[in-house]
Design a protein around this motif. Structure first.
Motif, PDB file in Angstrom:
ATOM      1  N   ALA A 111      45.999  51.453  -8.252  1.00  0.00           N
ATOM      2  CA  ALA A 111      44.909  52.152  -8.943  1.00  0.00           C
ATOM      3  C   ALA A 111      44.314  51.275 -10.040  1.00  0.00           C
ATOM      4  N   LYS A 112      45.157  50.513 -10.728  1.00  0.00           N
ATOM      5  CA  LYS A 112      44.669  49.596 -11.765  1.00  0.00           C
ATOM      6  C   LYS A 112      43.722  48.573 -11.156  1.00  0.00           C
ATOM      7  N   ALA A 113      44.097  48.001 -10.036  1.00  0.00           N
ATOM      8  CA  ALA A 113      43.232  47.028  -9.361  1.00  0.00           C
ATOM      9  C   ALA A 113      41.919  47.679  -8.942  1.00  0.00           C
ATOM     10  N   LEU A 114      41.996  48.907  -8.444  1.00  0.00           N
ATOM     11  CA  LEU A 114      40.783  49.631  -8.060  1.00  0.00           C
ATOM     12  C   LEU A 114      39.865  49.828  -9.258  1.00  0.00           C
ATOM     13  N   LEU A 115      40.409  50.315 -10.373  1.00  0.00           N
ATOM     14  CA  LEU A 115      39.588  50.576 -11.559  1.00  0.00           C
ATOM     15  C   LEU A 115      39.048  49.286 -12.171  1.00  0.00           C
ATOM     16  N   ASP A 116      39.744  48.194 -11.988  1.00  0.00           N
ATOM     17  CA  ASP A 116      39.233  46.903 -12.455  1.00  0.00           C
ATOM     18  C   ASP A 116      38.040  46.453 -11.607  1.00  0.00           C
ATOM     19  N   ARG A 117      38.053  46.818 -10.324  1.00  0.00           N
ATOM     20  CA  ARG A 117      36.951  46.463  -9.418  1.00  0.00           C
ATOM     21  C   ARG A 117      35.776  47.415  -9.552  1.00  0.00           C
ATOM     22  N   ARG A 118      36.109  48.693  -9.758  1.00  0.00           N
ATOM     23  CA  ARG A 118      35.085  49.752  -9.741  1.00  0.00           C
ATOM     24  C   ARG A 118      35.448  50.765 -10.819  1.00  0.00           C
ATOM     25  N   ALA A 119      34.668  50.814 -11.876  1.00  0.00           N
ATOM     26  CA  ALA A 119      34.985  51.643 -13.050  1.00  0.00           C
ATOM     27  C   ALA A 119      35.008  53.133 -12.739  1.00  0.00           C
ATOM     28  N   GLU A 120      34.157  53.585 -11.823  1.00  0.00           N
ATOM     29  CA  GLU A 120      34.085  55.012 -11.511  1.00  0.00           C
ATOM     30  C   GLU A 120      34.137  55.238  -9.999  1.00  0.00           C
ATOM     31  N   PRO A 121      35.282  55.021  -9.406  1.00  0.00           N
ATOM     32  CA  PRO A 121      35.381  55.221  -7.955  1.00  0.00           C
ATOM     33  C   PRO A 121      35.272  56.699  -7.587  1.00  0.00           C
ATOM     34  N   GLU A 123      36.220  60.015  -5.136  1.00  0.00           N
ATOM     35  CA  GLU A 123      37.498  60.485  -4.591  1.00  0.00           C
ATOM     36  C   GLU A 123      37.815  59.808  -3.259  1.00  0.00           C
ATOM     37  N   PRO A 124      36.851  59.690  -2.329  1.00  0.00           N
ATOM     38  CA  PRO A 124      37.178  58.976  -1.084  1.00  0.00           C
ATOM     39  C   PRO A 124      37.581  57.513  -1.326  1.00  0.00           C
ATOM     40  N   GLU A 125      36.981  56.852  -2.309  1.00  0.00           N
ATOM     41  CA  GLU A 125      37.358  55.475  -2.610  1.00  0.00           C
ATOM     42  C   GLU A 125      38.781  55.405  -3.168  1.00  0.00           C
ATOM     43  N   ILE A 126      39.144  56.376  -3.982  1.00  0.00           N
ATOM     44  CA  ILE A 126      40.516  56.431  -4.515  1.00  0.00           C
ATOM     45  C   ILE A 126      41.494  56.653  -3.378  1.00  0.00           C
ATOM     46  N   ARG A 127      41.193  57.633  -2.540  1.00  0.00           N
ATOM     47  CA  ARG A 127      42.090  57.923  -1.409  1.00  0.00           C
ATOM     48  C   ARG A 127      42.224  56.711  -0.481  1.00  0.00           C
ATOM     49  N   ASP A 128      41.111  56.018  -0.252  1.00  0.00           N
ATOM     50  CA  ASP A 128      41.142  54.844   0.607  1.00  0.00           C
ATOM     51  C   ASP A 128      41.999  53.741  -0.009  1.00  0.00           C
ATOM     52  N   GLN A 148      41.659  60.128 -11.112  1.00  0.00           N
ATOM     53  CA  GLN A 148      40.388  60.704 -11.565  1.00  0.00           C
ATOM     54  C   GLN A 148      40.420  60.980 -13.067  1.00  0.00           C
ATOM     55  N   ARG A 149      41.534  61.470 -13.574  1.00  0.00           N
ATOM     56  CA  ARG A 149      41.671  61.707 -15.018  1.00  0.00           C
ATOM     57  C   ARG A 149      41.544  60.396 -15.793  1.00  0.00           C
TER      58      ARG A 149
END
Length: 154
Positions: A111-121, A123-128, A148-149
């Motif tokens: 999730a940290k890597a995701l948020l570093d790539r995309r500040a506001e992913p 829900e489908p992007e988080i699940r993916d 999401q929180r």
């Protein structure tokens, strides 16, 4: 042949003497006493051992030590402290996203890597992003809610 390998772990220089093909997970847990990353399957399929290498999520159980020489490794322990938790750590606690907690370090690092790539992913992007991580307890919805929180609390 055992040779010293130097890497950056959670912002500190670490030199360990190990075979070059030793899994990074073993070095983190056994040599550096960083037990956040867990041994799950040993095949890189469950995600419990996920850490960041130069900001990218990797499965440390199948990542050879030699491949991270001179690179930056971040484990769960490197995200925050007990007095100053990372926003993802705070969010996972607030959402009660863990039951047994075994998969959570890998989920948080992904999730940290995701948020570093995309500040506001979305829900489908988080699940993916988390889809390759296994949680036997079935807290997937709480885990998504925690990410999401963390986004909302930015």
């Amino acid at each position: 042949m055992t040779a010293p390998v130097t890497l950056q772990v959670n912002g500190r220089t670490a030199t360990v003497a190990a075979e070059p093909d030793t899994p990074l997970l073993y070095v983190l847990r056994n040599d550096l006493a960083l037990n956040g990353a867990k041994f799950g399957c040993g095949l890189g399929q469950c995600g419990a051992c996920t850490v960041l290498v130069d900001g990218q999520p990797v499965r440390s159980c199948i990542t050879e030590l030699a491949s991270v020489a001179g690179r930056s490794v971040t484990t769960l322990e490197g995200l925050g402290t007990l007095d100053n938790l990372h926003r993802l750590q705070r969010a996972f606690i607030a959402e009660q996203a863990a039951q047994c907690g075994y998969c959570i370090p890998g989920m948080i690092m992904e999730a940290k890597a995701l948020l570093d790539r995309r500040a506001e992913p979305t829900e489908p992007e988080i699940r993916d992003a988390l889809s390759d991580h296994l949680c036997r307890c079935g807290t997937h919805n709480r885990i998504v809610a925690a990410v999401q929180r963390a986004v909302r609390e930015g």
